[in-house]
Design a protein around this motif. Structure first.
Motif, PDB file in Angstrom:
ATOM      1  N   GLY A  15       0.810  -1.213   0.000  1.00  0.00           N
ATOM      2  CA  GLY A  15       0.000   0.000   0.000  1.00  0.00           C
ATOM      3  C   GLY A  15       0.842   1.261   0.000  1.00  0.00           C
ATOM      4  O   GLY A  15       1.865   1.344   0.672  1.00  0.00           O
ATOM      5  N   GLN A  17       0.298   4.113   1.310  1.00  0.00           N
ATOM      6  CA  GLN A  17       0.335   4.840   2.576  1.00  0.00           C
ATOM      7  C   GLN A  17       1.545   4.468   3.433  1.00  0.00           C
ATOM      8  O   GLN A  17       2.035   5.292   4.207  1.00  0.00           O
ATOM      9  N   TYR A  20       4.488   6.579   1.688  1.00  0.00           N
ATOM     10  CA  TYR A  20       4.186   7.941   1.232  1.00  0.00           C
ATOM     11  C   TYR A  20       5.236   8.959   1.696  1.00  0.00           C
ATOM     12  O   TYR A  20       5.733   9.749   0.890  1.00  0.00           O
ATOM     13  N   THR A  43      -3.737   0.892  -4.740  1.00  0.00           N
ATOM     14  CA  THR A  43      -4.844   1.544  -4.026  1.00  0.00           C
ATOM     15  C   THR A  43      -6.144   0.810  -4.319  1.00  0.00           C
ATOM     16  O   THR A  43      -7.002   1.295  -5.046  1.00  0.00           O
ATOM     17  N   GLY A  49      -7.405   1.475   1.029  1.00  0.00           N
ATOM     18  CA  GLY A  49      -7.071   1.776  -0.350  1.00  0.00           C
ATOM     19  C   GLY A  49      -7.596   3.125  -0.798  1.00  0.00           C
ATOM     20  O   GLY A  49      -6.944   3.855  -1.540  1.00  0.00           O
ATOM     21  N   ASP A  50      -8.791   3.480  -0.333  1.00  0.00           N
ATOM     22  CA  ASP A  50      -9.358   4.786  -0.670  1.00  0.00           C
ATOM     23  C   ASP A  50      -8.526   5.914  -0.066  1.00  0.00           C
ATOM     24  O   ASP A  50      -8.293   6.944  -0.708  1.00  0.00           O
ATOM     25  N   ALA A  52      -5.337   5.699   0.613  1.00  0.00           N
ATOM     26  CA  ALA A  52      -4.095   5.704  -0.160  1.00  0.00           C
ATOM     27  C   ALA A  52      -4.301   6.385  -1.514  1.00  0.00           C
ATOM     28  O   ALA A  52      -3.410   7.092  -1.993  1.00  0.00           O
ATOM     29  N   PHE A  53      -5.475   6.188  -2.100  1.00  0.00           N
ATOM     30  CA  PHE A  53      -5.748   6.838  -3.385  1.00  0.00           C
ATOM     31  C   PHE A  53      -5.780   8.357  -3.227  1.00  0.00           C
ATOM     32  O   PHE A  53      -5.298   9.085  -4.101  1.00  0.00           O
ATOM     33  N   LEU A  56      -2.319   9.388  -3.320  1.00  0.00           N
ATOM     34  CA  LEU A  56      -1.818   9.309  -4.694  1.00  0.00           C
ATOM     35  C   LEU A  56      -2.196  10.559  -5.478  1.00  0.00           C
ATOM     36  O   LEU A  56      -1.375  11.138  -6.191  1.00  0.00           O
ATOM     37  N   GLN A  75      -7.274  -4.263  -8.191  1.00  0.00           N
ATOM     38  CA  GLN A  75      -8.231  -3.282  -7.682  1.00  0.00           C
ATOM     39  C   GLN A  75      -9.487  -3.926  -7.089  1.00  0.00           C
ATOM     40  O   GLN A  75     -10.377  -3.230  -6.633  1.00  0.00           O
ATOM     41  N   ARG A  88     -11.120   5.355 -10.107  1.00  0.00           N
ATOM     42  CA  ARG A  88      -9.660   5.450 -10.121  1.00  0.00           C
ATOM     43  C   ARG A  88      -9.154   6.156 -11.386  1.00  0.00           C
ATOM     44  O   ARG A  88      -8.444   7.148 -11.301  1.00  0.00           O
TER      45      ARG A  88
END
Length: 102
Positions: A15, A17, A20, A43, A49-50, A52-53, A56, A75, A88
């Motif tokens: 991930g 995160q 980062y 992500t 994942g959200d 982390a997105f 991103l 995904q 995404r």
């Protein structure tokens, strides 16, 4: 890498995160080095994942960052990948633009 015009590829298997802050340090330390984040930055469609997105998308402020739109299966979406497209790909296109997606 910047001197040799070589990109740095980053694959955040566990991930984005988790990496980062290190990514930010590298981007700031070497602004002329192109960084390529693989597989949507890992992500997936989970709460984590959200989050982390969202991180991103923040990386779009660094012009040397590119994102690989690859490994759709990671995904957690089924073909024809409608959710990947709307949640995404479209946001990535909006903030990174087509020239920074691979």
């Amino acid at each position: 890498c910047a001197e040799l015009h070589m990109p740095v590829g980053v694959m955040c298997f566990q991930g984005l995160q988790l990496h980062y802050e290190d990514i930010l340090e590298l981007l700031k330390a070497s602004p002329k080095t192109t960084m390529v984040l693989d597989h949507f930055g890992f992500t997936g469609f989970t709460e984590e994942g959200d989050k982390a997105f969202a991180l991103l998308l923040k990386l779009a402020e660094y012009p040397q960052v590119m994102v690989k739109v690859s490994a759709l299966f990671r995904q957690n979406d089924d073909s024809p990948y409608d959710r990947v497209k709307t949640e995404r790909l479209v946001p990535l296109l909006e903030v990174f633009g087509p020239d920074r997606l691979m």
